[in-house]
Write a protein that holds these residues in place. Structure first.
Motif, PDB file in Angstrom:
ATOM      1  N   ASP A 209      34.786  98.141  56.148  1.00 35.12           N
ATOM      2  CA  ASP A 209      34.539  98.946  54.955  1.00 35.12           C
ATOM      3  C   ASP A 209      35.652  98.736  53.931  1.00 35.12           C
ATOM      4  O   ASP A 209      35.399  98.677  52.722  1.00 35.12           O
ATOM      5  CB  ASP A 209      34.431 100.427  55.325  1.00 35.12           C
ATOM      6  CG  ASP A 209      33.181 100.739  56.120  1.00 35.12           C
ATOM      7  OD1 ASP A 209      32.209  99.962  56.017  1.00 35.12           O
ATOM      8  OD2 ASP A 209      33.171 101.752  56.844  1.00 35.12           O
ATOM      9  N   LEU A 210      36.887  98.627  54.421  1.00 29.59           N
ATOM     10  CA  LEU A 210      38.020  98.392  53.532  1.00 29.59           C
ATOM     11  C   LEU A 210      37.948  97.014  52.894  1.00 29.59           C
ATOM     12  O   LEU A 210      38.331  96.836  51.735  1.00 29.59           O
ATOM     13  CB  LEU A 210      39.327  98.536  54.313  1.00 29.59           C
ATOM     14  CG  LEU A 210      39.661  99.945  54.818  1.00 29.59           C
ATOM     15  CD1 LEU A 210      40.852  99.903  55.758  1.00 29.59           C
ATOM     16  CD2 LEU A 210      39.942 100.879  53.661  1.00 29.59           C
ATOM     17  N   MET A 211      37.455  96.035  53.643  1.00 26.82           N
ATOM     18  CA  MET A 211      37.354  94.681  53.113  1.00 26.82           C
ATOM     19  C   MET A 211      36.283  94.582  52.026  1.00 26.82           C
ATOM     20  O   MET A 211      36.385  93.767  51.112  1.00 26.82           O
ATOM     21  CB  MET A 211      37.033  93.698  54.244  1.00 26.82           C
ATOM     22  CG  MET A 211      38.169  93.520  55.244  1.00 26.82           C
ATOM     23  SD  MET A 211      39.629  92.732  54.550  1.00 26.82           S
ATOM     24  CE  MET A 211      39.056  91.042  54.384  1.00 26.82           C
ATOM     25  N   ARG A 212      35.259  95.419  52.127  1.00 21.52           N
ATOM     26  CA  ARG A 212      34.163  95.343  51.154  1.00 21.52           C
ATOM     27  C   ARG A 212      34.411  96.185  49.908  1.00 21.52           C
ATOM     28  O   ARG A 212      33.785  95.957  48.883  1.00 21.52           O
ATOM     29  CB  ARG A 212      32.855  95.819  51.810  1.00 21.52           C
ATOM     30  CG  ARG A 212      32.292  94.864  52.845  1.00 21.52           C
ATOM     31  CD  ARG A 212      30.863  95.239  53.198  1.00 21.52           C
ATOM     32  NE  ARG A 212      30.784  96.579  53.764  1.00 21.52           N
ATOM     33  CZ  ARG A 212      30.778  96.822  55.068  1.00 21.52           C
ATOM     34  NH1 ARG A 212      30.871  95.833  55.935  1.00 21.52           N
ATOM     35  NH2 ARG A 212      30.693  98.059  55.515  1.00 21.52           N
ATOM     36  N   THR A 213      35.332  97.131  49.995  1.00 15.86           N
ATOM     37  CA  THR A 213      35.496  98.071  48.890  1.00 15.86           C
ATOM     38  C   THR A 213      36.465  97.532  47.841  1.00 15.86           C
ATOM     39  O   THR A 213      37.208  96.594  48.084  1.00 15.86           O
ATOM     40  CB  THR A 213      36.009  99.419  49.417  1.00 15.86           C
ATOM     41  OG1 THR A 213      35.975 100.379  48.373  1.00 15.86           O
ATOM     42  CG2 THR A 213      37.445  99.293  49.901  1.00 15.86           C
ATOM     43  N   SER A 214      36.439  98.159  46.672  1.00 19.38           N
ATOM     44  CA  SER A 214      37.352  97.783  45.593  1.00 19.38           C
ATOM     45  C   SER A 214      38.465  98.804  45.484  1.00 19.38           C
ATOM     46  O   SER A 214      38.344  99.936  45.944  1.00 19.38           O
ATOM     47  CB  SER A 214      36.594  97.714  44.261  1.00 19.38           C
ATOM     48  OG  SER A 214      36.060  98.992  43.937  1.00 19.38           O
ATOM     49  N   GLY A 215      39.573  98.401  44.876  1.00 18.90           N
ATOM     50  CA  GLY A 215      40.685  99.326  44.677  1.00 18.90           C
ATOM     51  C   GLY A 215      42.015  98.617  44.716  1.00 18.90           C
ATOM     52  O   GLY A 215      42.098  97.386  44.631  1.00 18.90           O
ATOM     53  N   THR A 216      43.086  99.411  44.860  1.00 21.25           N
ATOM     54  CA  THR A 216      44.441  98.891  44.901  1.00 21.25           C
ATOM     55  C   THR A 216      45.157  99.514  46.084  1.00 21.25           C
ATOM     56  O   THR A 216      44.548 100.183  46.911  1.00 21.25           O
ATOM     57  CB  THR A 216      45.197  99.243  43.607  1.00 21.25           C
ATOM     58  OG1 THR A 216      45.395 100.666  43.565  1.00 21.25           O
ATOM     59  CG2 THR A 216      44.415  98.829  42.383  1.00 21.25           C
ATOM     60  N   THR A 217      46.483  99.313  46.152  1.00 24.60           N
ATOM     61  CA  THR A 217      47.258  99.948  47.211  1.00 24.60           C
ATOM     62  C   THR A 217      47.449 101.435  46.957  1.00 24.60           C
ATOM     63  O   THR A 217      48.032 102.131  47.777  1.00 24.60           O
ATOM     64  CB  THR A 217      48.651  99.292  47.321  1.00 24.60           C
ATOM     65  OG1 THR A 217      49.291  99.326  46.047  1.00 24.60           O
ATOM     66  CG2 THR A 217      48.524  97.855  47.772  1.00 24.60           C
ATOM     67  N   LYS A 218      46.962 101.936  45.843  1.00 19.42           N
ATOM     68  CA  LYS A 218      47.058 103.363  45.537  1.00 19.42           C
ATOM     69  C   LYS A 218      45.757 104.104  45.813  1.00 19.42           C
ATOM     70  O   LYS A 218      45.772 105.250  46.254  1.00 19.42           O
ATOM     71  CB  LYS A 218      47.457 103.567  44.066  1.00 19.42           C
ATOM     72  CG  LYS A 218      48.846 103.086  43.734  1.00 19.42           C
ATOM     73  CD  LYS A 218      49.899 103.947  44.395  1.00 19.42           C
ATOM     74  CE  LYS A 218      51.291 103.517  43.970  1.00 19.42           C
ATOM     75  NZ  LYS A 218      52.339 104.344  44.581  1.00 19.42           N
ATOM     76  N   ALA A 219      44.626 103.509  45.511  1.00 16.47           N
ATOM     77  CA  ALA A 219      43.345 104.185  45.683  1.00 16.47           C
ATOM     78  C   ALA A 219      42.250 103.159  45.937  1.00 16.47           C
ATOM     79  O   ALA A 219      42.288 102.053  45.396  1.00 16.47           O
ATOM     80  CB  ALA A 219      43.016 105.023  44.446  1.00 16.47           C
TER      81      ALA A 219
END
Length: 243
Positions: A209-219
């Motif tokens: 799920d983390l690999m597919r999602t967008s974002g940064t090291t903050k959110a």
């Protein structure tokens, strides 16, 4: 209701006119109306939006993440969580530095008085001074490993393209790099946890799920396992393992 020109917006938020124009072009800050002469005019709400953008940018979020947060149902909650998390991290750093200073002062006093330095004090100092370094080394190793392992593939690819080398070599190296990259990413996300902006719950996410999602090291954009709402969740970390 007040109306502000691009220059006035820039001055009130202490940014350049070009920055305001850039955010406009990215769709982050759209003027409320245009004057008869075609000048962009911004409202009080636009001013608050620009201030929020500047705050999120200062925290370290990318413009794409900021846009997603602003378009979410509860941007204020996300911002509040980000500030809480940042404040907690800074407070922990200050407390650790103060403890180091206290220990250093104790050792200096003992040395000055030519007395024996307590072994426990030395151990405490060493542990405190190496704690952050262990964390930094951990992530430096992860990124360095991924870069080093990608070099042979790029060399082989360049050889194939420009030197008529065997095409199978870059393909094999690419296939090897995929599982290695997955392992590096899994190591990176091992200690990651997330705070939901809707319910405030702290949860962990599945690796894929983390690999597919967008974002940064903050959110990152995730579905909360506590309340089931999807949105930007603030990233935090659990206590790092010793190296």
């Amino acid at each position: 209701m007040s109306k502000y020109t691009t220059g006035e917006m820039a001055k009130l938020c202490e940014v350049s006119v070009r920055t305001v124009q850039f955010y406009d072009g990215k769709g982050l800050l759209v003027p409320s109306e245009l004057s008869e002469g075609g000048r962009r005019l911004y409202s009080d709400g636009d001013l608050q939006r620009l201030r929020l953008i500047c705050t999120l940018k200062a925290i370290g979020l990318s413009l794409s993440s900021i846009k997603g947060i602003l378009e979410s149902e509860s941007p204020g909650k996300v911002l509040s969580l980000l500030l809480d998390e940042q404040s907690k991290q800074i407070s922990e750093e200050i407390a650790e530095r103060q403890r180091q200073l206290d220990m250093i002062a104790l050792v200096k006093e003992n040395v000055h008085n030519q007395s024996a330095i307590p072994v426990k004090s030395i151990i405490d100092i060493e542990e405190m001074m190496s704690k952050n370094e262990r964390v930094r080394k951990k992530f430096r190793r992860l990124f360095a490993t991924s870069i080093i392992l990608s070099i042979p593939m790029h060399v082989a690819l360049a050889w194939w393209v420009f030197g008529n080398g065997p095409w199978v070599l870059p393909l094999v190296l690419f296939l090897i790099d995929i599982p290695v990259g997955v392992l590096v990413a899994k190591r990176y996300f091992k200690d990651a946890a997330f705070i939901c902006a809707e319910c405030g719950g702290v949860f962990t996410a599945k690796f894929w799920d983390l690999m597919r999602t967008s974002g940064t090291t903050k959110a990152r954009w995730l579905t909360c396992t506590k309340c089931g709402r999807a949105g930007y969740c603030v990233e935090t970390i659990t206590d790092p393992e010793p190296a």
